[in-house]
Design a protein around this motif. Sequence first.
Motif, short mmCIF file in Angstrom:
data_model
loop_
_atom_site.label_atom_id
_atom_site.label_comp_id
_atom_site.label_asym_id
_atom_site.label_seq_id
_atom_site.Cartn_x
_atom_site.Cartn_y
_atom_site.Cartn_z
N GLU A 151 0.83 -1.21 0.00
CA GLU A 151 0.00 0.00 0.00
C GLU A 151 0.87 1.26 0.00
N TRP A 152 1.97 1.25 0.77
CA TRP A 152 2.87 2.41 0.79
C TRP A 152 3.54 2.59 -0.56
N ILE A 153 3.92 1.49 -1.20
CA ILE A 153 4.53 1.57 -2.52
C ILE A 153 3.55 2.17 -3.52
N LYS A 154 2.30 1.75 -3.44
CA LYS A 154 1.28 2.28 -4.35
C LYS A 154 1.07 3.78 -4.10
N LEU A 155 1.05 4.19 -2.85
CA LEU A 155 0.91 5.61 -2.52
C LEU A 155 2.11 6.40 -3.06
N TYR A 156 3.29 5.85 -2.91
CA TYR A 156 4.50 6.50 -3.41
C TYR A 156 4.41 6.68 -4.93
N GLU A 157 4.00 5.63 -5.62
CA GLU A 157 3.87 5.70 -7.08
C GLU A 157 2.81 6.73 -7.49
N GLN A 158 1.71 6.79 -6.74
CA GLN A 158 0.67 7.78 -7.03
C GLN A 158 1.22 9.19 -6.86
N GLN A 159 1.99 9.39 -5.80
CA GLN A 159 2.57 10.72 -5.57
C GLN A 159 3.52 11.08 -6.70
N ARG A 160 4.37 10.16 -7.11
CA ARG A 160 5.34 10.43 -8.18
C ARG A 160 4.63 10.77 -9.48
N MET A 161 3.55 10.05 -9.79
CA MET A 161 2.80 10.28 -11.02
C MET A 161 2.01 11.57 -10.98
N SER A 162 1.73 12.06 -9.79
CA SER A 162 0.91 13.27 -9.67
C SER A 162 1.63 14.52 -10.15
N GLY A 163 2.95 14.50 -10.12
CA GLY A 163 3.69 15.69 -10.48
C GLY A 163 3.78 16.71 -9.34
N GLN A 164 3.15 16.40 -8.22
CA GLN A 164 3.17 17.30 -7.06
C GLN A 164 4.38 17.01 -6.20
N THR A 165 4.74 17.97 -5.38
CA THR A 165 5.78 17.72 -4.39
C THR A 165 5.21 16.75 -3.36
N LEU A 166 6.10 16.07 -2.65
CA LEU A 166 5.65 15.15 -1.62
C LEU A 166 4.81 15.88 -0.58
N LYS A 167 5.25 17.06 -0.19
CA LYS A 167 4.53 17.85 0.82
C LYS A 167 3.12 18.18 0.36
N ALA A 168 2.98 18.67 -0.88
CA ALA A 168 1.65 19.05 -1.40
C ALA A 168 0.76 17.83 -1.55
N TRP A 169 1.33 16.73 -2.06
CA TRP A 169 0.54 15.51 -2.27
C TRP A 169 0.05 14.95 -0.93
N CYS A 170 0.93 14.92 0.05
CA CYS A 170 0.54 14.41 1.38
C CYS A 170 -0.57 15.26 1.99
N ALA A 171 -0.45 16.57 1.87
CA ALA A 171 -1.48 17.47 2.41
C ALA A 171 -2.82 17.21 1.71
N GLU A 172 -2.78 17.07 0.40
CA GLU A 172 -4.01 16.85 -0.38
C GLU A 172 -4.65 15.50 -0.07
N ASN A 173 -3.83 14.52 0.29
CA ASN A 173 -4.32 13.16 0.53
C ASN A 173 -4.40 12.79 2.01
N ASN A 174 -4.27 13.80 2.87
CA ASN A 174 -4.39 13.60 4.32
C ASN A 174 -3.45 12.52 4.86
N ILE A 175 -2.20 12.58 4.40
CA ILE A 175 -1.18 11.65 4.86
C ILE A 175 -0.09 12.48 5.54
N ASN A 176 0.33 12.05 6.71
CA ASN A 176 1.35 12.75 7.46
C ASN A 176 2.66 12.73 6.67
N LEU A 177 3.22 13.92 6.41
CA LEU A 177 4.42 14.04 5.60
C LEU A 177 5.60 13.27 6.19
#
Length: 111
Positions: A10-36
């Motif tokens: 599940e963490w690997i899938k989340l990481y891949e989703q973040q990478r594909m989003s084009g967003q920074t890790l910080k922005a993606w985590c905030a948008e997806n309610n995941i602790n940075l």
Amino acid sequence: MGSVKRTNEEWIKLYEQQRMSGQTLKAWCAENNINLSTMSDKISRLKKAGLLSEQNSRRNRKTKVETKWAEVTSLATDTEIQVEINGFTVIVPVDFNEAAFIRVCKVLKLC
């Protein structure tokens, strides 16, 4: 609210989703309610365990990333690339805007 327990997959899938989003890790985590810091720690641990490839790291960002939902079917010309995503064919110029293309891919992946 308690913390969500996730598997490595599940963490690997989340990481891949973040990478594909084009967003920074910080922005993606905030948008997806995941602790940075939790996400950063999990990424670090998965890389150390050899479960995440270094090819996806920021310094090697231009390395080809293969997915199960998109396939480069052919080069249309020297200036365009043809990509098939979930049955849709998209032709993009070789000097395309990566962030815009990623957004299109996310929409088509959901179709």
